[in-house]
Structure formats: structure tokens, C-alpha cells
Enzyme design. Structure first.
Site, PDB file in Angstrom:
ATOM      1  N   LYS A 103       0.648  -1.007  -0.227  1.00  0.00           N
ATOM      2  CA  LYS A 103      -0.046   0.160  -0.187  1.00  0.00           C
ATOM      3  C   LYS A 103       0.807   1.513   0.048  1.00  0.00           C
ATOM      4  O   LYS A 103       0.593   2.095  -1.115  1.00  0.00           O
ATOM      5  CB  LYS A 103      -0.539  -0.603   1.338  1.00  0.00           C
ATOM      6  CG  LYS A 103      -1.606  -1.076   1.612  1.00  0.00           C
ATOM      7  CD  LYS A 103      -2.640  -1.243   2.622  1.00  0.00           C
ATOM      8  CE  LYS A 103      -4.037  -2.102   2.522  1.00  0.00           C
ATOM      9  NZ  LYS A 103      -3.799  -3.249   2.542  1.00  0.00           N
ATOM     10  N   CYS A 218      -8.009  -7.069   6.470  1.00  0.00           N
ATOM     11  CA  CYS A 218      -8.478  -8.124   5.710  1.00  0.00           C
ATOM     12  C   CYS A 218      -9.308  -9.120   7.080  1.00  0.00           C
ATOM     13  O   CYS A 218      -9.103 -10.123   6.217  1.00  0.00           O
ATOM     14  CB  CYS A 218      -7.288  -9.521   5.265  1.00  0.00           C
ATOM     15  SG  CYS A 218      -5.908  -9.358   6.957  1.00  0.00           S
TER      16      CYS A 218
END
Length: 265
Positions: A103, A218
Site C-alpha cells: 500500500k 483483511c
């Protein structure tokens, strides 16, 4: 039942084009020479010619296109948090749990290496992974930060945008993390939520007025997702929830993920 079936199938391998090093046409040409079988894939948050499914390939580290940093292996679900963060060239961005750097480097890519991305991780070995990935991908605007009382000017806030991709139960990635189904305990969901709320509170203190704060996991569990967002808003009346997304593997054909975007006044 659909989730159980999904978790028992082999995970796909996805590559994110690194536009700091190559174009989609250059990458496709290199892969043909390297005998890589691939297919372009598109989701609402990825756009076209960014994500490719690798159906077969030589050992990655031997591929010139990998060595040159033309792509990064990354599930498409992980790109949603960065899209919601919406970093702009010239921004000061904090990635609070950055390793191994997927990211972080995507933020830098969107920003065109213009601005400042502070990548924070408490583990020195994991910070080294960020450094290595940035070097391979040609990312020059990332500054590594470790926990401690001394903050260098290049790693200090406040920030225009803060990404908090928290440690979680990993129930959205059980297909990739086979150990999760054996080690996970039900009480871990509420235990994790307490830590996650604390991390969000800390991140809020690093944000400029009018900034954007993105929380992501997640996980598929509401205790770690919607409940954390709700608790944060109760604690921080100056913030409001702008958007909220839950990716479900069997519905969206990616790893499971939750992303919430907050802004402050």
C-alpha cells in the site's frame, strides 16, 4: 458454504503494474519474452491496465521485469484502501502499519513520487522489507519511521492523509493463510478490536484538519470492522464516516477486506 468453498481453492497470483517504472505495454512485452501467461483484470476500484493475473511464470526473482521493478505482487483487494485514501501529489501521507510496503508503494505511485509518505512499522526486519521494495520499484518519496520519542522532520506530522491497515484476524485471507483456520480463537475478535480502536485514535491525532483517515482490515468480522468504526466515531465527534466497503471473496473474487474512510472538521 460459498466462503468455505472459496477458502479451499488455490489462490490466484496478481501483479500490480508499477507506473513509476513501466507502461502496461512495456510490461506486456517483457512478459511475452519471459513466457509469462497473464490476463488483465479489472475491478471498480482498480481501473484498467493496472492489475494482471499471472497464470504461469518463471521463478519471480529470475525475471528481468521483476528485477527492474516493473510490477509488485498484490491482491486487488489491498488497492481499495489506497483508492479511498486518495493521495495526491505533494501530500504528506502516513501509513501507520506499512510493511511489507504494498500500500505504501502504491500511494507513492499514485502521487508520482511527489510528496512525502511516512511508512511506520515497529519491526526492524519488516521495515527492511519496505526499504527493499521501495528500492526495487523506484519509490523515492517514502521515509521509514520506527516507534520512539525522537521524530525526525521528514517523518513527523501532521499529515494530509493517514492509512491505518491494522493487524487483524485475517479471516478474509484464509485461502492464503492456511494457519488461520487452525490457530484462530473466537475471543480474538473482541481482543483485536480494542487494539484497533486505540490505533485509530492515535492516527486521528496525526491528521490535519480537513484530512482523510482510512481504516482497513483483511477481516470479514463485524467486531473488527463496522463495530470498530462505530466506536471510533463515538469517541471522536469531530470525525464523520464518508464511505464504508466490505469485500467478500466469493462475491468480489478477491481477498476479503474492509475499508472505511473518515474525515475530520
Amino acid at each position: 458454504q460459498p466462503l468455505l468453498e472459496w477458502n479451499n481453492t488455490p489462490p490466484a497470483t496478481y501483479a500490480r503494474l508499477n507506473t513509476l517504472r513501466a507502461t502496461a505495454d512495456q510490461l506486456a512485452g517483457a512478459w511475452k519474452e519471459e513466457e509469462v501467461a497473464f490476463e488483465a483484470r479489472t475491478w471498480d476500484w482498480t481501473g484498467e491496465q493496472l492489475v494482471f493475473e499471472l497464470q504461469s511464470h518463471p521463478p519471480l526473482k529470475k525475471m528481468p521485469s521483476f528485477q527492474r521493478g516493473w510490477f509488485y505482487l498484490q491482491d486487488p483487494s489491498t488497492l481499495l484502501a489506497v483508492r479511498e485514501l486518495d493521495p495526491r501529489p505533494g501530500d504528506a501521507v502516513l501509513d501507520l502499519c506499512a510493511a511489507p510496503g504494498g500500500k505504501t508503494t502504491f500511494c507513492a505511485q499514485i502521487m508520482g513520487n511527489r510528496g512525502r509518505v511516512v511508512a511506520h512499522d515497529p519491526d526492524g526486519r519488516r521495515r527492511e522489507l519496505i526499504r527493499q521494495n521501495c528500492a526495487r520499484l523506484g519509490v523515492t518519496c517514502v521515509h521509514l519511521a520506527a516507534p520512539g520519542p525522537i521524530m525526525l522532520p521528514e517523518t513527523s506530522g501532521p499529515f494530509d492523509r493517514v492509512l491505518v491497515d491494522v493487524p487483524c484476524s485475517n479471516t478474509g485471507v484464509m485461502r492464503r493463510r492456511l494457519d488461520v483456520r487452525w490457530r484462530l480463537r473466537a475471543e480474538e475478535f473482541s481482543e483485536s478490536a480494542g487494539t484497533q480502536v486505540k490505533m485509530l485514535r492515535r492516527a486521528a491525532n496525526d491528521l490535519k484538519p480537513g484530512g482523510a483517515l482510512v481504516y482497513s482490515t483483511c477481516s470479514l468480522e463485524p467486531e473488527e470492522n463496522e463495530a470498530v468504526a462505530k466506536q471510533f466515531l463515538a469517541d471522536q465527534p469531530d470525525f464523520r464516516l464518508e464511505s464504508e466497503h466490505q469485500l467478500l471473496p466469493f462475491r468480489d473474487s478477491v481477498d476479503g477486506a474492509y475499508v472505511a474512510r473518515f474525515t475530520n472538521r
